[in-house]
Scaffold this active site. Structure first.
Site: not given
Ligand code: SF4
Length: 270
Positions: A134, A246, A217
Protein backbone atom coordinates in the site's frame (compact mmCIF):
# COMPACT_ATOMS: atom_id res chain seq x y z
CA UNK A 1 10.80 24.52 8.48
CA UNK A 2 7.91 24.19 10.94
CA UNK A 3 5.80 21.12 10.16
CA UNK A 4 2.58 23.07 10.56
CA UNK A 5 3.23 25.55 7.76
CA UNK A 6 2.65 25.05 4.04
CA UNK A 7 6.04 24.48 2.40
CA UNK A 8 7.48 27.32 0.37
CA UNK A 9 7.13 25.42 -2.92
CA UNK A 10 3.38 25.70 -2.61
CA UNK A 11 1.36 28.85 -2.84
CA UNK A 12 -2.00 29.49 -1.19
CA UNK A 13 -3.11 30.35 2.29
CA UNK A 14 -1.00 29.09 5.23
CA UNK A 15 -2.73 27.73 8.30
CA UNK A 16 -1.55 26.87 11.78
CA UNK A 17 -2.93 23.82 13.59
CA UNK A 18 -4.75 25.90 16.22
CA UNK A 19 -6.47 28.03 13.60
CA UNK A 20 -7.64 24.92 11.75
CA UNK A 21 -8.89 23.30 14.96
CA UNK A 22 -11.02 26.39 15.56
CA UNK A 23 -12.30 26.29 11.99
CA UNK A 24 -13.06 22.58 12.32
CA UNK A 25 -15.28 23.29 15.31
CA UNK A 26 -17.18 25.97 13.43
CA UNK A 27 -17.52 23.70 10.37
CA UNK A 28 -19.37 21.07 12.40
CA UNK A 29 -22.65 22.79 11.62
CA UNK A 30 -21.79 23.55 7.97
CA UNK A 31 -22.97 21.63 4.90
CA UNK A 32 -20.33 19.91 2.73
CA UNK A 33 -20.95 22.38 -0.10
CA UNK A 34 -20.08 25.31 2.20
CA UNK A 35 -16.82 23.64 3.24
CA UNK A 36 -15.88 22.97 -0.38
CA UNK A 37 -16.67 26.58 -1.25
CA UNK A 38 -14.41 27.70 1.61
CA UNK A 39 -11.60 25.49 0.27
CA UNK A 40 -11.86 26.96 -3.23
CA UNK A 41 -11.93 30.49 -1.82
CA UNK A 42 -8.84 29.85 0.30
CA UNK A 43 -6.74 27.86 -2.15
CA UNK A 44 -8.20 28.37 -5.64
CA UNK A 45 -8.65 25.63 -8.21
CA UNK A 46 -4.90 25.07 -8.66
CA UNK A 47 -3.89 24.65 -5.03
CA UNK A 48 -6.83 22.52 -3.90
CA UNK A 49 -7.39 19.02 -5.29
CA UNK A 50 -9.91 16.28 -4.62
CA UNK A 51 -8.25 12.92 -4.21
CA UNK A 52 -10.69 10.29 -5.37
CA UNK A 53 -10.85 6.51 -5.23
CA UNK A 54 -14.17 6.69 -7.08
CA UNK A 55 -16.06 5.17 -4.22
CA UNK A 56 -19.51 6.53 -3.36
CA UNK A 57 -18.26 9.31 -1.09
CA UNK A 58 -15.78 10.50 -3.70
CA UNK A 59 -18.50 10.60 -6.32
CA UNK A 60 -20.61 12.83 -4.05
CA UNK A 61 -17.67 15.21 -3.61
CA UNK A 62 -16.95 15.31 -7.35
CA UNK A 63 -20.59 16.12 -8.08
CA UNK A 64 -20.70 18.85 -5.44
CA UNK A 65 -17.32 20.33 -6.36
CA UNK A 66 -18.00 20.55 -10.09
CA UNK A 67 -21.16 22.54 -9.35
CA UNK A 68 -19.05 25.06 -7.41
CA UNK A 69 -15.78 24.99 -9.38
CA UNK A 70 -16.12 23.24 -12.77
CA UNK A 71 -12.34 23.05 -13.25
CA UNK A 72 -11.71 21.34 -9.91
CA UNK A 73 -8.52 19.27 -9.83
CA UNK A 74 -9.25 15.58 -9.37
CA UNK A 75 -6.46 13.14 -8.60
CA UNK A 76 -6.63 9.37 -8.37
CA UNK A 77 -4.06 6.67 -7.76
CA UNK A 78 -3.81 3.84 -10.26
CA UNK A 79 -2.06 1.23 -8.13
CA UNK A 80 -1.76 -1.18 -11.04
CA UNK A 81 -4.13 -3.59 -9.25
CA UNK A 82 -7.44 -1.72 -9.62
CA UNK A 83 -10.62 -3.49 -10.75
CA UNK A 84 -11.52 -2.90 -14.40
CA UNK A 85 -14.77 -1.32 -13.20
CA UNK A 86 -12.83 1.46 -11.45
CA UNK A 87 -11.03 2.31 -14.70
CA UNK A 88 -14.37 2.32 -16.47
CA UNK A 89 -15.85 4.70 -13.88
CA UNK A 90 -12.94 7.12 -14.30
CA UNK A 91 -13.86 7.49 -17.96
CA UNK A 92 -17.55 7.86 -17.14
CA UNK A 93 -16.69 10.70 -14.74
CA UNK A 94 -14.56 12.44 -17.36
CA UNK A 95 -17.46 12.26 -19.82
CA UNK A 96 -20.20 13.24 -17.41
CA UNK A 97 -18.45 16.19 -15.74
CA UNK A 98 -15.98 17.28 -18.42
CA UNK A 99 -13.16 17.14 -15.88
CA UNK A 100 -9.53 16.18 -16.25
CA UNK A 101 -8.57 13.35 -13.91
CA UNK A 102 -4.90 13.33 -12.93
CA UNK A 103 -3.82 9.68 -12.68
CA UNK A 104 -0.99 8.99 -10.26
CA UNK A 105 1.17 5.91 -10.73
CA UNK A 106 3.60 4.19 -8.39
CA UNK A 107 7.28 4.35 -9.22
CA UNK A 108 8.08 1.48 -11.58
CA UNK A 109 11.50 0.84 -10.10
CA UNK A 110 10.04 0.40 -6.61
CA UNK A 111 7.20 -1.88 -7.75
CA UNK A 112 9.73 -4.00 -9.64
CA UNK A 113 12.02 -4.27 -6.61
CA UNK A 114 9.14 -5.04 -4.26
CA UNK A 115 7.49 -7.73 -6.38
CA UNK A 116 10.81 -9.28 -7.36
CA UNK A 117 11.77 -9.60 -3.73
CA UNK A 118 8.41 -10.49 -2.16
CA UNK A 119 6.20 -11.76 -5.01
CA UNK A 120 3.36 -10.07 -6.87
CA UNK A 121 0.76 -11.06 -4.24
CA UNK A 122 2.94 -10.24 -1.22
CA UNK A 123 -0.02 -8.69 0.60
CA UNK A 124 -1.54 -12.10 1.41
CA UNK A 125 1.59 -13.24 3.24
CA UNK A 126 1.75 -10.86 6.19
CA UNK A 127 0.31 -7.54 7.31
CA UNK A 128 3.66 -5.75 7.12
CA UNK A 129 4.06 -6.74 3.46
CA UNK A 130 0.52 -5.61 2.77
CA UNK A 131 1.33 -2.24 4.31
CA UNK A 132 4.52 -2.07 2.25
CA UNK A 133 2.53 -2.70 -0.94
CA UNK A 134 0.00 0.00 0.00
CA UNK A 135 2.84 2.36 0.79
CA UNK A 136 4.63 1.80 -2.53
CA UNK A 137 1.50 1.76 -4.68
CA UNK A 138 -0.62 4.39 -2.90
CA UNK A 139 1.03 6.47 -0.19
CA UNK A 140 4.20 7.43 -2.07
CA UNK A 141 2.49 8.44 -5.36
CA UNK A 142 -0.06 10.52 -3.44
CA UNK A 143 2.67 12.15 -1.38
CA UNK A 144 4.48 13.18 -4.55
CA UNK A 145 1.30 14.62 -6.09
CA UNK A 146 0.35 16.52 -2.95
CA UNK A 147 3.58 18.47 -3.19
CA UNK A 148 1.84 20.52 -5.87
CA UNK A 149 -1.09 21.65 -3.70
CA UNK A 150 -1.73 23.51 -0.46
CA UNK A 151 -4.85 21.52 0.42
CA UNK A 152 -6.63 18.32 -0.54
CA UNK A 153 -10.15 16.99 -0.13
CA UNK A 154 -11.20 13.44 0.59
CA UNK A 155 -14.45 11.57 1.28
CA UNK A 156 -13.53 10.18 4.71
CA UNK A 157 -16.49 9.61 7.02
CA UNK A 158 -16.32 9.04 10.77
CA UNK A 159 -18.69 6.07 10.68
CA UNK A 160 -16.57 4.16 8.15
CA UNK A 161 -14.15 2.78 10.75
CA UNK A 162 -12.95 3.28 14.30
CA UNK A 163 -9.70 4.71 12.88
CA UNK A 164 -11.80 7.47 11.29
CA UNK A 165 -14.15 8.16 14.22
CA UNK A 166 -12.49 11.47 15.14
CA UNK A 167 -11.98 12.81 11.62
CA UNK A 168 -12.21 16.64 11.66
CA UNK A 169 -13.70 18.43 8.68
CA UNK A 170 -10.44 20.37 8.29
CA UNK A 171 -7.04 19.56 9.77
CA UNK A 172 -3.33 19.86 9.19
CA UNK A 173 -1.94 16.88 7.26
CA UNK A 174 1.31 16.18 9.06
CA UNK A 175 2.06 13.24 6.75
CA UNK A 176 2.16 15.55 3.75
CA UNK A 177 4.17 18.59 4.69
CA UNK A 178 1.53 20.25 6.86
CA UNK A 179 -0.90 21.01 4.06
CA UNK A 180 -4.62 21.26 4.81
CA UNK A 181 -6.82 18.17 4.63
CA UNK A 182 -10.51 18.77 4.01
CA UNK A 183 -13.15 16.13 4.81
CA UNK A 184 -16.52 17.73 4.05
CA UNK A 185 -18.49 14.48 4.52
CA UNK A 186 -16.95 13.59 7.89
CA UNK A 187 -20.30 13.56 9.70
CA UNK A 188 -22.34 11.97 6.90
CA UNK A 189 -23.87 8.51 7.20
CA UNK A 190 -23.82 5.83 4.49
CA UNK A 191 -27.52 6.59 3.91
CA UNK A 192 -26.76 10.31 3.44
CA UNK A 193 -24.23 9.39 0.74
CA UNK A 194 -26.62 7.20 -1.20
CA UNK A 195 -29.50 9.61 -0.83
CA UNK A 196 -27.34 12.28 -2.49
CA UNK A 197 -26.29 9.86 -5.25
CA UNK A 198 -29.90 8.94 -6.03
CA UNK A 199 -31.23 12.50 -5.79
CA UNK A 200 -28.57 13.89 -8.15
CA UNK A 201 -28.27 10.83 -10.39
CA UNK A 202 -24.55 10.63 -9.66
CA UNK A 203 -22.65 7.79 -11.43
CA UNK A 204 -21.61 5.02 -9.05
CA UNK A 205 -19.13 2.18 -9.03
CA UNK A 206 -20.73 -0.98 -10.46
CA UNK A 207 -19.22 -3.21 -7.76
CA UNK A 208 -21.68 -1.74 -5.25
CA UNK A 209 -24.39 -3.55 -7.23
CA UNK A 210 -22.51 -6.81 -6.60
CA UNK A 211 -22.45 -6.55 -2.81
CA UNK A 212 -19.26 -4.57 -2.25
CA UNK A 213 -19.45 -1.96 0.52
CA UNK A 214 -15.91 -0.55 0.22
CA UNK A 215 -13.82 -0.77 -2.94
CA UNK A 216 -10.06 -0.75 -3.33
CA UNK A 217 -7.62 -2.90 -5.30
CA UNK A 218 -9.08 -6.04 -6.91
CA UNK A 219 -7.08 -8.67 -5.00
CA UNK A 220 -7.70 -6.95 -1.65
CA UNK A 221 -11.44 -6.30 -1.83
CA UNK A 222 -14.42 -8.62 -1.68
CA UNK A 223 -18.18 -8.25 -1.20
CA UNK A 224 -19.55 -8.10 2.35
CA UNK A 225 -22.51 -9.95 3.81
CA UNK A 226 -25.60 -8.32 5.29
CA UNK A 227 -24.73 -6.87 8.71
CA UNK A 228 -20.94 -7.01 8.21
CA UNK A 229 -18.82 -3.92 8.75
CA UNK A 230 -18.21 -2.08 5.46
CA UNK A 231 -14.41 -2.23 5.84
CA UNK A 232 -14.50 -5.99 6.53
CA UNK A 233 -14.36 -6.60 2.78
CA UNK A 234 -10.92 -4.98 2.64
CA UNK A 235 -7.87 -7.18 3.44
CA UNK A 236 -10.34 -9.70 4.87
CA UNK A 237 -7.63 -12.27 5.60
CA UNK A 238 -6.02 -10.02 8.22
CA UNK A 239 -6.88 -10.15 11.92
CA UNK A 240 -9.92 -8.03 12.75
CA UNK A 241 -7.70 -6.08 15.16
CA UNK A 242 -5.42 -4.91 12.32
CA UNK A 243 -6.15 -1.37 11.14
CA UNK A 244 -8.05 -1.69 7.83
CA UNK A 245 -6.21 1.26 6.40
CA UNK A 246 -3.72 1.60 3.56
CA UNK A 247 -1.76 4.37 5.29
CA UNK A 248 -3.16 7.30 3.29
CA UNK A 249 -5.12 8.45 6.33
CA UNK A 250 -3.03 7.17 9.23
CA UNK A 251 -0.63 9.54 10.93
CA UNK A 252 2.74 8.42 12.22
CA UNK A 253 3.11 5.07 10.38
CA UNK A 254 5.58 6.17 7.74
CA UNK A 255 8.91 5.85 9.55
CA UNK A 256 9.43 2.08 9.59
CA UNK A 257 7.96 1.58 6.11
CA UNK A 258 10.12 4.35 4.69
CA UNK A 259 13.13 2.43 5.96
CA UNK A 260 11.90 -0.71 4.17
CA UNK A 261 11.40 1.26 0.98
CA UNK A 262 14.93 2.63 1.17
CA UNK A 263 16.22 -0.93 1.62
CA UNK A 264 14.23 -2.04 -1.41
CA UNK A 265 15.68 0.76 -3.50
CA UNK A 266 19.14 -0.24 -2.39
CA UNK A 267 18.42 -3.81 -3.53
CA UNK A 268 18.75 -5.37 -0.07
CA UNK A 269 16.48 -7.41 2.20
CA UNK A 270 13.49 -5.44 3.45
FE1 SF4 B 1 -1.32 -3.53 -2.70
FE2 SF4 B 1 -3.68 -4.53 -1.93
FE3 SF4 B 1 -2.75 -2.20 -0.91
FE4 SF4 B 1 -3.61 -2.38 -3.45
S1 SF4 B 1 -4.83 -2.61 -1.57
S2 SF4 B 1 -1.81 -1.32 -2.78
S3 SF4 B 1 -2.86 -4.42 -4.05
S4 SF4 B 1 -1.89 -4.26 -0.64
Amino acid sequence: MSSDAVPDARSGRRFEAGELAKLARSFESERPESILRWAFEQFGSEQFALVSSFQAEAMVLIDMATRIQPDVRIMTIDTGRLPETTQELIDRVRDRYGVRVEILYPETRLVEAMTTQHGVNLFYREADLRKLCCHVRKVLPLGRALQSVAAWGTGLRRSQATTRANTPKVSLDENNGGIVKVCPLADWSWDDVWQYIRTHNVPHHLLYDQGYASIGCAPCTRPTQEGEDARSGRWWWEEATTHKECGLHLAGVKGSIDREVKTLMAGGEA
